[in-house]
Design a protein around this motif. Structure first.
Motif, PDB file in Angstrom:
ATOM      1  N   SER A 143       0.817  -1.213   0.000  1.00 50.39           N
ATOM      2  CA  SER A 143       0.000   0.000   0.000  1.00 50.39           C
ATOM      3  C   SER A 143       0.851   1.264   0.000  1.00 50.39           C
ATOM      4  O   SER A 143       0.409   2.312  -0.490  1.00 50.39           O
ATOM      5  N   ASN A 144       2.086   1.188   0.552  1.00 48.54           N
ATOM      6  CA  ASN A 144       2.950   2.371   0.525  1.00 48.54           C
ATOM      7  C   ASN A 144       3.697   2.521  -0.793  1.00 48.54           C
ATOM      8  O   ASN A 144       4.560   3.385  -0.935  1.00 48.54           O
ATOM      9  N   HIS A 145       3.376   1.657  -1.761  1.00 46.14           N
ATOM     10  CA  HIS A 145       3.948   1.759  -3.101  1.00 46.14           C
ATOM     11  C   HIS A 145       2.936   2.287  -4.112  1.00 46.14           C
ATOM     12  O   HIS A 145       3.151   2.174  -5.317  1.00 46.14           O
ATOM     13  N   VAL A 146       1.825   2.833  -3.623  1.00 50.49           N
ATOM     14  CA  VAL A 146       0.804   3.417  -4.486  1.00 50.49           C
ATOM     15  C   VAL A 146       0.702   4.909  -4.149  1.00 50.49           C
ATOM     16  O   VAL A 146       0.367   5.273  -3.023  1.00 50.49           O
ATOM     17  N   LEU A 147       1.018   5.736  -5.109  1.00 47.49           N
ATOM     18  CA  LEU A 147       0.968   7.182  -4.910  1.00 47.49           C
ATOM     19  C   LEU A 147      -0.431   7.693  -5.234  1.00 47.49           C
ATOM     20  O   LEU A 147      -0.973   7.394  -6.297  1.00 47.49           O
ATOM     21  N   VAL A 148      -1.011   8.469  -4.318  1.00 45.33           N
ATOM     22  CA  VAL A 148      -2.345   9.043  -4.501  1.00 45.33           C
ATOM     23  C   VAL A 148      -2.205  10.559  -4.570  1.00 45.33           C
ATOM     24  O   VAL A 148      -1.611  11.180  -3.673  1.00 45.33           O
ATOM     25  N   LEU A 149      -2.731  11.138  -5.621  1.00 47.45           N
ATOM     26  CA  LEU A 149      -2.700  12.582  -5.834  1.00 47.45           C
ATOM     27  C   LEU A 149      -4.108  13.134  -5.844  1.00 47.45           C
ATOM     28  O   LEU A 149      -5.036  12.472  -6.318  1.00 47.45           O
ATOM     29  N   VAL A 150      -4.277  14.332  -5.348  1.00 46.92           N
ATOM     30  CA  VAL A 150      -5.532  15.074  -5.443  1.00 46.92           C
ATOM     31  C   VAL A 150      -5.218  16.382  -6.154  1.00 46.92           C
ATOM     32  O   VAL A 150      -4.515  17.244  -5.592  1.00 46.92           O
ATOM     33  N   ARG A 154       0.327  15.416  -3.614  1.00 46.21           N
ATOM     34  CA  ARG A 154       0.440  14.145  -2.900  1.00 46.21           C
ATOM     35  C   ARG A 154      -0.326  14.222  -1.581  1.00 46.21           C
ATOM     36  O   ARG A 154      -0.203  15.201  -0.832  1.00 46.21           O
ATOM     37  N   ILE A 155      -1.054  13.150  -1.281  1.00 51.28           N
ATOM     38  CA  ILE A 155      -1.727  13.067   0.013  1.00 51.28           C
ATOM     39  C   ILE A 155      -1.238  11.860   0.814  1.00 51.28           C
ATOM     40  O   ILE A 155      -1.774  11.579   1.887  1.00 51.28           O
ATOM     41  N   ASN A 156      -0.221  11.173   0.312  1.00 48.39           N
ATOM     42  CA  ASN A 156       0.356  10.073   1.076  1.00 48.39           C
ATOM     43  C   ASN A 156       1.071  10.622   2.306  1.00 48.39           C
ATOM     44  O   ASN A 156       1.919  11.523   2.178  1.00 48.39           O
ATOM     45  N   THR A 185      10.110   6.580 -12.098  1.00 49.59           N
ATOM     46  CA  THR A 185      10.962   7.537 -12.813  1.00 49.59           C
ATOM     47  C   THR A 185      10.376   8.940 -12.766  1.00 49.59           C
ATOM     48  O   THR A 185      11.114   9.936 -12.698  1.00 49.59           O
ATOM     49  N   LEU A 186       9.050   9.026 -12.765  1.00 50.19           N
ATOM     50  CA  LEU A 186       8.383  10.320 -12.777  1.00 50.19           C
ATOM     51  C   LEU A 186       7.989  10.804 -11.393  1.00 50.19           C
ATOM     52  O   LEU A 186       7.972  12.017 -11.135  1.00 50.19           O
ATOM     53  N   TYR A 187       7.648   9.873 -10.484  1.00 47.82           N
ATOM     54  CA  TYR A 187       7.066  10.272  -9.208  1.00 47.82           C
ATOM     55  C   TYR A 187       7.846   9.794  -7.988  1.00 47.82           C
ATOM     56  O   TYR A 187       7.482  10.119  -6.865  1.00 47.82           O
ATOM     57  N   GLY A 188       8.896   9.005  -8.145  1.00 47.42           N
ATOM     58  CA  GLY A 188       9.657   8.542  -7.008  1.00 47.42           C
ATOM     59  C   GLY A 188       9.256   7.150  -6.555  1.00 47.42           C
ATOM     60  O   GLY A 188       8.429   6.477  -7.171  1.00 47.42           O
ATOM     61  N   SER A 189       9.843   6.708  -5.436  1.00 47.54           N
ATOM     62  CA  SER A 189       9.653   5.337  -4.960  1.00 47.54           C
ATOM     63  C   SER A 189       8.227   5.047  -4.511  1.00 47.54           C
ATOM     64  O   SER A 189       7.830   3.882  -4.439  1.00 47.54           O
ATOM     65  N   GLU A 190       7.449   6.064  -4.186  1.00 48.19           N
ATOM     66  CA  GLU A 190       6.061   5.841  -3.765  1.00 48.19           C
ATOM     67  C   GLU A 190       5.194   5.337  -4.902  1.00 48.19           C
ATOM     68  O   GLU A 190       4.104   4.815  -4.670  1.00 48.19           O
ATOM     69  N   ALA A 191       5.639   5.487  -6.137  1.00 51.78           N
ATOM     70  CA  ALA A 191       4.856   5.087  -7.310  1.00 51.78           C
ATOM     71  C   ALA A 191       5.357   3.783  -7.901  1.00 51.78           C
ATOM     72  O   ALA A 191       5.233   3.560  -9.107  1.00 51.78           O
ATOM     73  N   LEU A 192       5.878   2.903  -7.069  1.00 52.01           N
ATOM     74  CA  LEU A 192       6.378   1.624  -7.578  1.00 52.01           C
ATOM     75  C   LEU A 192       5.246   0.754  -8.123  1.00 52.01           C
ATOM     76  O   LEU A 192       5.419   0.029  -9.106  1.00 52.01           O
TER      77      LEU A 192
END
Length: 266
Positions: A143-150, A154-156, A185-192
């Motif tokens: 779950s910490n490998h999914v980036l959520v944007l509003v 970022r709201i993680n 590559t675009l958003y960092g390790s949170e977007a694995l």
């Protein structure tokens, strides 16, 4: 549109117009004659393509009509999350799925987590009833490998890593872009595992809508959205309210699981 009527081997003849109907012409013997108007008939042109032939010589190629009709295409949706630039959804190399605002309004989902759990490759785990902690998994990643944007922000949280999607009201969302697969590559390790971009409503047309509902465990909800547009600009706002007593996560649990959420966008 004119057609020349006359001998194939002589100059005598008369131009026939489709508006004049029957026209006088010269016959092969030199005597004047009248050629009656014929009803439109379907023949083949010199290239073999079907066309419509009228009495006055007017030809309307049906292939042109079909091409004109086929040239009208619906507007293709544009995504920005896959590459951080505006591109048509069909040109994105990554797996992208869109959830429109109309789909969210028609769905019975009480929060964004309920709306996402019905999508392929997306798994949602909730620890209890409405408002309780919700974890999001994309393609089997953590779950910490999914980036959520509003709206691109970022709201993680920086601690537990799981975004609070249970607090996002679907009534206030314009659309959701789900990008499945690594975007580090675009958003960092949170977007694995992928990226979920929630785009809220803005710039609505003139009008307003009201919704209300109720359900088990003394659950009540209501929402209001309105918009105003004119020559000088536009403005919109939305208000959402959800209240529920919740339910215990296990037998014998006496913990208060009540939940109330008020959301406002403008």
């Amino acid at each position: 549109n004119l057609r020349w009527e006359g001998d194939a081997d002589g100059p005598s003849g008369h131009a026939v117009s489709p508006e004049t109907g029957p026209s006088a012409c010269t016959s092969r013997g030199g005597r004047p004659g009248v050629r009656a108007a014929r009803p439109p008939s379907r023949i083949s042109s010199s290239t073999g393509e079907p066309s419509i032939h009228c009495s006055g010589g007017a030809r309307l190629n049906t292939l042109c009509l079909l091409a004109a009709i086929a040239g009208v295409h619906p507007i293709e949706p544009v995504v920005v999350t896959a590459t951080r630039t505006e591109i048509p959804a069909s040109q994105a190399l990554a797996s992208v799925e869109l959830i429109t605002g109309d789909e969210l309004l028609r769905s019975p989902a009480s929060d964004l987590g309920d709306a996402l759990r019905l999508r392929a490759g997306v798994e949602v785990a909730r620890l209890g009833g409405p408002g309780q902690q919700t974890s999001l998994f994309l393609r089997g990643t953590e779950s910490n490998h999914v980036l959520v944007l509003v709206d691109g922000l970022r709201i993680n949280p920086g601690t537990i890593g799981s975004a609070a999607i249970q607090n996002i009201a679907p009534e206030l969302v314009e659309r959701v872009e789900i990008v499945k697969g690594p975007r580090s590559t675009l958003y960092g390790s949170e977007a694995l595992g992928g990226v979920i971009n929630v785009i809220t409503r803005r710039g609505a047309a003139n009008g307003a809508s009201v919704q209300a509902g109720f359900g088990d465990y003394d659950t009540r909800s209501a929402s209001l959205s309105a918009g105003l547009s004119g020559a000088r600009g536009d403005a919109s706002f939305g208000l959402s309210w959800l209240d529920s007593d919740g339910f215990p996560t296990r037998s014998g649990d006496a913990t208060d699981r009540g939940y109330e959420n008020r959301s406002l966008t403008a």
